[in-house]
Structure formats: C-alpha cells, structure tokens
Motif scaffolding. Sequence first.
Motif, PDB file in Angstrom:
ATOM      1  N   SER A 155       0.800  -1.225   0.000  1.00  0.00           N
ATOM      2  CA  SER A 155       0.000   0.000   0.000  1.00  0.00           C
ATOM      3  C   SER A 155       0.835   1.279   0.000  1.00  0.00           C
ATOM      4  CB  SER A 155      -0.943   0.012   1.192  1.00  0.00           C
ATOM      5  OG  SER A 155      -1.860   1.066   1.015  1.00  0.00           O
ATOM      6  N   ILE A 160      -5.742  -2.959   2.448  1.00  0.00           N
ATOM      7  CA  ILE A 160      -6.915  -3.834   2.498  1.00  0.00           C
ATOM      8  C   ILE A 160      -7.133  -4.219   3.960  1.00  0.00           C
ATOM      9  CG2 ILE A 160      -7.929  -6.024   1.723  1.00  0.00           C
ATOM     10  CD1 ILE A 160      -5.873  -5.874  -0.655  1.00  0.00           C
ATOM     11  N   ALA A 218      -6.362   0.449  -1.809  1.00  0.00           N
ATOM     12  CA  ALA A 218      -7.592  -0.343  -1.805  1.00  0.00           C
ATOM     13  C   ALA A 218      -8.860   0.475  -2.010  1.00  0.00           C
ATOM     14  CB  ALA A 218      -7.690  -1.129  -0.505  1.00  0.00           C
ATOM     15  N   LYS A 245     -12.451  -0.488  -0.764  1.00  0.00           N
ATOM     16  CA  LYS A 245     -12.347  -1.840  -0.198  1.00  0.00           C
ATOM     17  C   LYS A 245     -11.346  -1.916   0.954  1.00  0.00           C
ATOM     18  CE  LYS A 245     -13.584  -5.201  -3.577  1.00  0.00           C
ATOM     19  NZ  LYS A 245     -13.033  -6.098  -4.632  1.00  0.00           N
ATOM     20  N   ALA A 246     -10.837  -0.754   1.369  1.00  0.00           N
ATOM     21  CA  ALA A 246      -9.913  -0.753   2.506  1.00  0.00           C
ATOM     22  C   ALA A 246     -10.678  -1.145   3.766  1.00  0.00           C
ATOM     23  CB  ALA A 246      -9.301   0.631   2.665  1.00  0.00           C
ATOM     24  N   TYR A 285     -10.172  -2.190  -6.602  1.00  0.00           N
ATOM     25  CA  TYR A 285      -9.464  -1.275  -5.706  1.00  0.00           C
ATOM     26  C   TYR A 285      -9.429   0.121  -6.338  1.00  0.00           C
ATOM     27  CZ  TYR A 285      -8.500  -5.556  -3.236  1.00  0.00           C
ATOM     28  OH  TYR A 285      -8.667  -6.742  -2.545  1.00  0.00           O
TER      29      TYR A 285
END
Length: 340
Positions: free
Chosen positions: A62, A69, A106, A109-110, A169
């Motif tokens: 990341s 994520i 992400a 969707k994190a 993402y």
Amino acid sequence: MNTMLFSPYTIGGLTLKNRIVMSPMCMYSCETKDGTVRTWHKIHYPARAVGQVGLIIVEATSVTPQGRISERDLGIWSDDHIAGLRELVGLVKEQGAAIGIQLAHAGRKAEVPGEIIAPSAIPFQESSRTPKEMTKTDIEETVQAFQNGARRAKEAGFDVIEIHAAHGYLINEFLSPLANRRQDEYGGSPENRYRFLGEVIEAVREVWDGPLFVRISASDYHPDGLTASDYVPYAKRMKEQGVDLIDVSSGAVVPARIDVYPGYQVPFAELIRREANIPTGAVGLITSGWQAEEVLRNGRADLVFLGRELLRNPYWPYAAARELGVSIEAPVQYERGWRF
Ligand SMILES: Cc1cc2nc3c(=O)[nH]c(=O)nc-3n(C[C@H](O)[C@H](O)[C@H](O)COP(=O)(O)O)c2cc1C
C-alpha cells in the motif's frame, strides 16, 4: 525440447530466465501492523525463487496507510519501509529470480480504521462502509503517494513495478462506471475515468525507468460495467504512456458471480495483446506446464502468472519442466534430489 515457458524473455531492458511469474498475493502477515517486511515474507518469496520462478511479484503493497486492504498488509508509504524491502529483494535475487512489487491502494475496499476514500461515495456492497468522495486534493496526494512508492521501490532495488488497477481497488474504481459517478473531469466519459490512472502512470514514470506493468480487471461481469473490449483503448493509452505489459485479470469491482474454469481469463489477455499490440500476462487457473506452454505458443500472452498453484507448490517450475521434458538447473544443494 525448446519450450517457450523456459526460454528467456526480455521486457523493458530486463531479461527474465523463463516466463513463469508469481502472481501478487497478499499474505496479510505484517503482524506489527506497520507495513514492514516480516520473517514470513523473507521465507515465502525466496522459496519461490529457489523453485525457479522467473519473476516474483510481491503482494499488493500500500502506498498510504489508509489504502491498505487490512492492517496486516505490506506498506511502502514511508522511507522506513525501504530497508526491509531491500533485504527481501536481495534474498530473492540471490536465488536467481527477478523481483517486482505491486503498488496498491484499496480505495473503498480498505478495511482499516478511520476514513476510507474512493472516487464516489458508493459502498462496495450494502454491508460495506461508505467511502468519502475524494477531493481534488485527495487525488493529487494519492498520485503523489504512488510516485513516492515507486521511488522507494527503486531505492529498494526492485526490477519491476506493477500498478494495481484491478479487482475493484482504487484505480479500478475510477475506471469503472459502476463505482465512479463523479461529475468532474475524473468521471463520466471513458477518457475522464482513465484520467486518474493516466496521472498515476505519468507520476510513476517520472521516477521509474524500469519495466512497468499494470494489472487490470478486464471484465466487471455486469451489464453496465466494463468489458475486455473497453480495455483495448485503455491498453493503447497505457502503451503510449510507457507501460510495458498489461497483466490481465478480471472482476471484483462489484459483487458478481464469475464462472471460473482453467484459463478463464486468457481470452482477455489474448484480445488486448492482439488489438492493442502490447505484451500481456495471462492469469487465472493456470496449473500445468502444457497449459502454460499453450498460452505462450499460441500467442495469447507473453508471460504466465500463477497464483494459488505456487501456494500449493513453490517448486512448480520443476514439475512443469518435467512435464514438458525440459531439464532446468536445480540449486546445487538439491542436485541429489534428481539423482537416483
Ligand atoms: C491469497 C491470495 C491473495 C491475493 N492477493 C492479490 C494481490 O495482492 N494482488 C492481486 O493483484 N491479486 C491478488 N490475488 C489474485 C492472484 O494474484 C491471482 O490473480 C488469482 O489467484 C488467480 O490466479 P490463480 O488461479 O493462479 O490463483 C490473490 C489471490 C490469492 C489466492
């Protein structure tokens, strides 16, 4: 026999010893929750290098803490991450493989505490958190974070950078009309939805002159979503921007039922390779030597990416070589294993 799978391949000035790529796979193993490389990574990745994988792509890493994520993801948002990554790079290269890193964010969707951000304030599904719609400043800062990540990847000694623009993402959320409802220049038309990825590629290219891959989701599996044909003009743009290879995956922008079978994503890689005239990687349920050889020999992709098969068998390349009747070098320590 001369196989394509075990013949070298040169891309962006880097020569790989074969065409077997370890697909990026999150290990969620950073138990310290600070994004640093742990013992697990230092065993897991070099094991595949001993297994004779040509190129290993390290899991989604990341570019910001908020873009993880999970809290156990690897990170590259701080200079403090460089030392661990450099050690990992050294371990893998020492065993004769090339190594890349997947730079990721992400988006909606994190699953980390605090605010999450996305192109539009639409949750992934009903049970998901609603992200904050990114401001222009958020966009600028995130593009900068990808550039900083690329600079750190270079400092750590990686051979390849892959930008994660797939699986729903952040970058994929900008590309797909299912997740991007913006009214400004980052939403609406296909060109506008590409703008964020275009800026990320440009920013990365300013600091990175090595091989650059982009992973895409070539189908949203939704009637109002993107298809592989929609990605042909995008792939042409990426090529113009200096991307060397498109790693062609699919899905996960919205929840959808996907009919999976061996090589189910290969036709997407083939279409993009042919229509956009750019090297591609094929991924998805590729598990045997002959299957991989077929993909390459019929010009459907230039590299084969393996995920779960390499989790089951880190020495898969030896098995594939045996299947194809090729003899490949074993580490000297293991030669006794091949003598009876
Ligand atoms: C445990 C696991 C973690 C994954 N993490 C990532 C990831 O970090 N980035 C990514 O692009 N794909 C990720 N994927 C998808 C794989 O890279 C690959 O595309 C997918 O598993 C299909 O290939 P396969 O059938 O060979 O496993 C992950 C898959 C698995 C099984």
